[in-house]
Design an enzyme around this catalytic site. Sequence first.
Site, mmCIF file in Angstrom:
data_model
loop_
_atom_site.group_PDB
_atom_site.id
_atom_site.type_symbol
_atom_site.label_atom_id
_atom_site.label_comp_id
_atom_site.label_asym_id
_atom_site.label_seq_id
_atom_site.Cartn_x
_atom_site.Cartn_y
_atom_site.Cartn_z
ATOM 1 N N ASN A 59 -30.351 42.185 1.777
ATOM 2 C CA ASN A 59 -30.158 41.841 3.190
ATOM 3 C C ASN A 59 -28.826 42.442 3.624
ATOM 4 O OD1 ASN A 59 -29.778 40.675 5.675
ATOM 5 N ND2 ASN A 59 -29.692 38.558 4.924
ATOM 6 N N TRP A 60 -28.907 43.504 4.403
ATOM 7 C CA TRP A 60 -27.664 44.212 4.779
ATOM 8 C C TRP A 60 -26.893 43.471 5.864
ATOM 9 C CZ3 TRP A 60 -29.311 50.141 5.106
ATOM 10 C CH2 TRP A 60 -29.795 50.530 3.850
ATOM 11 N N LYS A 61 -27.531 42.457 6.461
ATOM 12 C CA LYS A 61 -26.894 41.679 7.551
ATOM 13 C C LYS A 61 -26.372 42.638 8.627
ATOM 14 C CE LYS A 61 -26.104 37.892 4.376
ATOM 15 N NZ LYS A 61 -25.312 36.731 3.982
ATOM 16 N N GLU A 69 -28.030 31.827 8.402
ATOM 17 C CA GLU A 69 -27.148 32.309 9.485
ATOM 18 C C GLU A 69 -27.892 32.281 10.815
ATOM 19 O OE1 GLU A 69 -26.082 35.928 7.461
ATOM 20 O OE2 GLU A 69 -24.978 34.741 5.987
ATOM 21 N N GLU A 106 -31.576 29.867 -0.709
ATOM 22 C CA GLU A 106 -30.187 30.300 -0.586
ATOM 23 C C GLU A 106 -29.307 29.098 -0.252
ATOM 24 O OE1 GLU A 106 -30.066 34.793 0.486
ATOM 25 O OE2 GLU A 106 -30.215 33.651 2.337
ATOM 26 N N GLY A 114 -21.931 34.301 0.328
ATOM 27 C CA GLY A 114 -20.699 35.017 0.674
ATOM 28 C C GLY A 114 -19.436 34.318 0.209
ATOM 29 N N SER A 150 -24.252 34.832 -3.458
ATOM 30 C CA SER A 150 -23.263 35.416 -4.378
ATOM 31 C C SER A 150 -23.889 35.925 -5.674
ATOM 32 C CB SER A 150 -22.136 34.419 -4.679
ATOM 33 O OG SER A 150 -21.449 34.106 -3.489
ATOM 34 N N GLY A 175 -26.944 39.711 -0.596
ATOM 35 C CA GLY A 175 -26.177 40.074 0.592
ATOM 36 C C GLY A 175 -25.146 41.136 0.245
ATOM 37 N N GLY A 176 -23.910 40.696 0.036
ATOM 38 C CA GLY A 176 -22.791 41.619 -0.189
ATOM 39 C C GLY A 176 -23.060 42.700 -1.227
HETATM 40 P P1 13P Z 1 -24.340 37.045 -0.509
HETATM 41 O O1 13P Z 1 -25.078 37.717 -1.632
HETATM 42 O O2 13P Z 1 -23.352 37.932 0.177
HETATM 43 O O3 13P Z 1 -23.768 35.721 -0.922
HETATM 44 O O4 13P Z 1 -25.445 36.723 0.629
HETATM 45 C C1 13P Z 1 -26.618 36.116 0.279
HETATM 46 C C2 13P Z 1 -27.514 36.139 1.458
HETATM 47 O O5 13P Z 1 -27.276 35.477 2.447
HETATM 48 C C3 13P Z 1 -28.683 37.045 1.409
HETATM 49 O O6 13P Z 1 -29.561 36.789 2.456
#
Ligand code: 13P
Length: 248
Positions: A9-11, A97, A166, A172, A211, A232-233
Site C-alpha cells: 500500500n503506497w498510500k 486511515e 492491521e 507506521g 510495521s 506500508g512503509g
Molecule cells: P506500515 O507498514 O507503514 O506500518 O503500514 C501498514 C499499513 O497501513 C498498510 O496498509
Amino acid sequence: MRRNIVAGNWKMNTTVNEGVKLISEIIEKSKDLSDVKLIVAPPFTHIFSVGEKLKGTNIGLSSQNCASEEKGAYTGEVSAEMLANIGVEYAIIGHSERREYFDESDEVLLKKVKLALANGIVPIFCVGEELFFRESGDHLDYVCAQLDAICELSDDDFEKIIIAYEPIWAIGTGKTATSLQAQEMHAHIRNVLADKFGEKAEKTSILYGGSCKPSNAKEIFAQPDVDGGLIGGAALNADDFIAIAKAF
Ligand code: 13P
C-alpha cells in the site's frame, strides 16, 4: 490451499515517475518469486502508468479506495467501474486511515465492497483495533464487529474477498504485533467468518499489516492463520518489499 499474498500500500507517496521507477524495480527483483502473489496499490494518479508496466507480469494492480456510489455528481470520487476499466483487479477498502480521517462508516464500506465486487474487483477489506481496545482486552470483539459488513455478503461474493488485519497501534509506528498476537486475531477472524460462511472461511487469505518489515515478516508469516502481509512503509523500497515476499 490458501494463497500467500504480499500487497504494498503506497498510500499518498511517490510521484508518477517515482512510482513507475519503483514498479520497474519490483518487477525486475521479483522474477524468481513463484509461491507468493504480489499486489501493489499506487495512488490513483499512477494506477494507469503502473498498470502499463505490469502487463505480462503476475503482479496484481490495486487501488487504495473506491467510491461508495456508482456514478454521477460526486466531485473528486473515483468509481469502481472506472478502476476496473483501467485494469484494476483489487481495491483496499476500509483502511483505518480512511475510517479515521474520512469518517468511513461500516455502512459506506459495505457499499464500496459491493460495488467493487459488482465490477469484478477483489476487495482487500481492512479491520483492526486502536490501542485502547487492545489494552482493555476488547480487541477481539471490536474486530468481530467490523466484520459484520462482510457477513452481509452472499457466499459467492465472500469467496472472492481478502481480509487484512492491521492493528492501528502498529501502523507506521515501528511497533509490530507479536506473531502470537497476530495469530490469535487471525484465528479469531477466521472463526467469526466460519460461523457465517462455514468451511469457505478456510480458503480466505488473511493478511497482517502494521510495521511489517524483512526482519519480522518470517516469524509473522509462519503463523498458521497468517497468509501474508499488507505493507506500508517497507513497500516503498523494492528490496524490502521483495525481501518480505521471500519470507514465506
Ligand atoms: P506500515 O507498514 O507503514 O506500518 O503500514 C501498514 C499499513 O497501513 C498498510 O496498509
